[in-house]
Scaffold this active site. Sequence first.
Site, PDB file in Angstrom:
ATOM      1  N   LYS A   9       0.807  -1.193   0.096  1.00 57.58           N
ATOM      2  CA  LYS A   9      -0.109  -0.004  -0.162  1.00 57.58           C
ATOM      3  C   LYS A   9       0.853   1.067   0.048  1.00 57.58           C
ATOM      4  O   LYS A   9       1.894   1.158   0.461  1.00 57.58           O
ATOM      5  CB  LYS A   9      -0.906  -0.188   1.421  1.00 57.58           C
ATOM      6  CG  LYS A   9      -1.368   1.176   1.808  1.00 57.58           C
ATOM      7  CD  LYS A   9      -0.946   1.648   3.163  1.00 57.58           C
ATOM      8  CE  LYS A   9       0.428   2.216   3.630  1.00 57.58           C
ATOM      9  NZ  LYS A   9       0.420   2.879   4.787  1.00 57.58           N
ATOM     10  N   VAL A  95       9.809  -4.796   6.450  1.00 61.03           N
ATOM     11  CA  VAL A  95       8.932  -4.839   7.693  1.00 61.03           C
ATOM     12  C   VAL A  95       8.969  -3.082   8.214  1.00 61.03           C
ATOM     13  O   VAL A  95      10.062  -2.527   8.222  1.00 61.03           O
ATOM     14  CB  VAL A  95       9.627  -5.779   8.843  1.00 61.03           C
ATOM     15  CG1 VAL A  95       8.713  -5.663  10.255  1.00 61.03           C
ATOM     16  CG2 VAL A  95       9.228  -7.011   8.188  1.00 61.03           C
ATOM     17  N   ALA A  96       8.055  -2.695   8.814  1.00 58.81           N
ATOM     18  CA  ALA A  96       7.914  -1.229   9.705  1.00 58.81           C
ATOM     19  C   ALA A  96       8.569  -0.426   8.606  1.00 58.81           C
ATOM     20  O   ALA A  96       9.304   0.340   8.776  1.00 58.81           O
ATOM     21  CB  ALA A  96       8.781  -1.165  10.765  1.00 58.81           C
ATOM     22  N   GLY A  98       6.216   1.482   6.111  1.00 52.29           N
ATOM     23  CA  GLY A  98       5.483   2.591   5.784  1.00 52.29           C
ATOM     24  C   GLY A  98       4.202   2.281   4.573  1.00 52.29           C
ATOM     25  O   GLY A  98       3.795   2.898   4.011  1.00 52.29           O
ATOM     26  N   ILE A  99       4.466   0.665   4.100  1.00 51.64           N
ATOM     27  CA  ILE A  99       3.873   0.448   3.038  1.00 51.64           C
ATOM     28  C   ILE A  99       2.845  -0.739   3.237  1.00 51.64           C
ATOM     29  O   ILE A  99       2.525  -1.488   2.265  1.00 51.64           O
ATOM     30  CB  ILE A  99       4.883   0.142   1.767  1.00 51.64           C
ATOM     31  CG1 ILE A  99       5.756  -0.826   2.048  1.00 51.64           C
ATOM     32  CG2 ILE A  99       5.455   1.425   1.157  1.00 51.64           C
ATOM     33  CD1 ILE A  99       6.857  -1.541   1.106  1.00 51.64           C
ATOM     34  N   GLY A 100       2.541  -0.817   4.610  1.00 53.27           N
ATOM     35  CA  GLY A 100       1.533  -1.461   4.845  1.00 53.27           C
ATOM     36  C   GLY A 100       1.529  -3.004   4.649  1.00 53.27           C
ATOM     37  O   GLY A 100       0.659  -3.861   4.730  1.00 53.27           O
ATOM     38  N   GLY A 101       2.949  -3.390   4.827  1.00 50.13           N
ATOM     39  CA  GLY A 101       3.243  -5.055   4.722  1.00 50.13           C
ATOM     40  C   GLY A 101       2.293  -5.667   5.650  1.00 50.13           C
ATOM     41  O   GLY A 101       1.708  -6.744   5.253  1.00 50.13           O
ATOM     42  N   GLY A 102       2.403  -5.359   7.050  1.00 52.60           N
ATOM     43  CA  GLY A 102       1.772  -6.133   8.023  1.00 52.60           C
ATOM     44  C   GLY A 102       0.302  -6.048   7.790  1.00 52.60           C
ATOM     45  O   GLY A 102      -0.506  -7.196   8.075  1.00 52.60           O
ATOM     46  N   ALA A 104      -1.323  -5.477   4.896  1.00 52.59           N
ATOM     47  CA  ALA A 104      -1.936  -6.264   3.716  1.00 52.59           C
ATOM     48  C   ALA A 104      -1.776  -7.742   3.921  1.00 52.59           C
ATOM     49  O   ALA A 104      -2.683  -8.501   3.493  1.00 52.59           O
ATOM     50  CB  ALA A 104      -0.639  -5.862   2.726  1.00 52.59           C
ATOM     51  N   ASP A 136      -5.032   0.483   8.883  1.00 50.92           N
ATOM     52  CA  ASP A 136      -4.805   0.232   7.596  1.00 50.92           C
ATOM     53  C   ASP A 136      -5.390  -1.030   6.846  1.00 50.92           C
ATOM     54  O   ASP A 136      -5.285  -1.146   5.577  1.00 50.92           O
ATOM     55  CB  ASP A 136      -3.174   0.331   7.099  1.00 50.92           C
ATOM     56  CG  ASP A 136      -2.658   1.945   7.011  1.00 50.92           C
ATOM     57  OD1 ASP A 136      -3.179   2.611   7.205  1.00 50.92           O
ATOM     58  OD2 ASP A 136      -1.379   1.840   6.859  1.00 50.92           O
TER      59      ASP A 136
HETATM   60  O1  C5P Z   1      -3.824   1.359  13.822  1.00 50.22           O
HETATM   61  P1  C5P Z   1      -2.416   0.927  13.936  1.00 50.22           P
HETATM   62  O2  C5P Z   1      -2.264  -0.211  14.964  1.00 50.22           O
HETATM   63  O3  C5P Z   1      -1.801   0.433  12.553  1.00 50.22           O
HETATM   64  O4  C5P Z   1      -1.572   2.091  14.371  1.00 50.22           O
HETATM   65  C1  C5P Z   1      -0.134   2.002  14.975  1.00 50.22           C
HETATM   66  C2  C5P Z   1       0.092   3.265  15.778  1.00 50.22           C
HETATM   67  O5  C5P Z   1       0.108   4.309  15.002  1.00 50.22           O
HETATM   68  C3  C5P Z   1      -1.231   3.656  16.905  1.00 50.22           C
HETATM   69  O6  C5P Z   1      -0.735   3.068  18.183  1.00 50.22           O
HETATM   70  C4  C5P Z   1      -0.846   5.309  16.927  1.00 50.22           C
HETATM   71  O7  C5P Z   1       0.079   5.478  17.663  1.00 50.22           O
HETATM   72  C5  C5P Z   1      -0.515   5.480  15.498  1.00 50.22           C
HETATM   73  N1  C5P Z   1      -1.609   6.080  14.534  1.00 50.22           N
HETATM   74  C6  C5P Z   1      -2.097   7.118  14.911  1.00 50.22           C
HETATM   75  N2  C5P Z   1      -3.313   7.731  14.025  1.00 50.22           N
HETATM   76  C7  C5P Z   1      -3.630   6.927  13.126  1.00 50.22           C
HETATM   77  C8  C5P Z   1      -3.061   5.636  12.650  1.00 50.22           C
HETATM   78  C9  C5P Z   1      -2.092   5.097  13.580  1.00 50.22           C
HETATM   79  O8  C5P Z   1      -1.773   8.041  15.545  1.00 50.22           O
HETATM   80  N3  C5P Z   1      -4.667   7.401  12.313  1.00 50.22           N
END
Ligand code: C5P
Length: 275
Positions: A9, A95-96, A98-102, A104, A136
């Site tokens: 992503k 991993v980790a 910014g392209i949504g691997g986990g 996806a 995501d």
């Molecule tokens: O939703 P997800 O678990 O992927 O988000 C990881 C971390 O990213 C959240 O714990 C939060 O700190 C941050 N986040 C956020 N606002 C969003 C999405 C993620 O602050 N809209």
Amino acid sequence: MIVEPAPAKLNLALHVRARREDGYHELETLFVFVRDGDTVRLTPAIHDGFAIIGPFAAGLSGEGDNLVTRARDAFRGRFGASEPLSIVLDKHLPVASGIGGGSADAAATLRGMAKLAGIAPDDPALMAIAAALGSDVPACLAGRTMIGRGRGEQLTPIEVPSLPVLLVNPGVGVSTAAVFAGWDRIDRGALADGDALAIAMAGRNDLEPPARVLAPAVDTVLEMLAQADGVRLARMSGSGATCFALFDRAEDCAAAATAIRAARPDWWCLETALA
Ligand code: C5P
């Protein structure tokens, strides 16, 4: 056996609008998907099993907190126990990054289990599971170009042309939570109106400045991408550190990939196209 693609992503634009009471952030983003990514293979078996293979397998643990097994367990929690499954995640995305691997991978697991159980991929209960797994994951479950609002889970479809795109990651993982925490809390405004490319071109990624503090290599990646011939837009995706460059011509995308691979053989580089 079901083989589900888990494409990368990208956020062509990511506008952070406000910090919420629950610690998340209100955002407006343009999600797109590319043709390549991980794959998740699900095979009915005698016992449950989970294995990770592929070039980025080493960056992940095969137990407990993996989003694939969490997705499997959440699916069963909602739809009832399914037959035992052997799941193999073929990990091609860093991993980790910014392209949504986990996300996806989790979405592909939900799609695959829904297929096996005869549940529609747009079943609202499946979407609810996705949203609980991560911000995501609903977009990845839909797997097509979407405007995302809220924390990213409120989705509106939009069309995007299939442009060539180059993805580059400098080999540093960044924590999404840490990057969001570094946002300066200045609302720089909504996504523009218009088609997807107009929105992307007029947009920005508000997480770039805090990500650059945590991963200064992002600056170098963006400089190199911005200098490529024929580049239309170079920007960081999500919370980084992967950056992308959109091109009009596949030849320009290929030339940029060749130049970056030669200059920085330690970086991860994927030449692909918007799906
Ligand atoms: O939703 P997800 O678990 O992927 O988000 C990881 C971390 O990213 C959240 O714990 C939060 O700190 C941050 N986040 C956020 N606002 C969003 C999405 C993620 O602050 N809209």
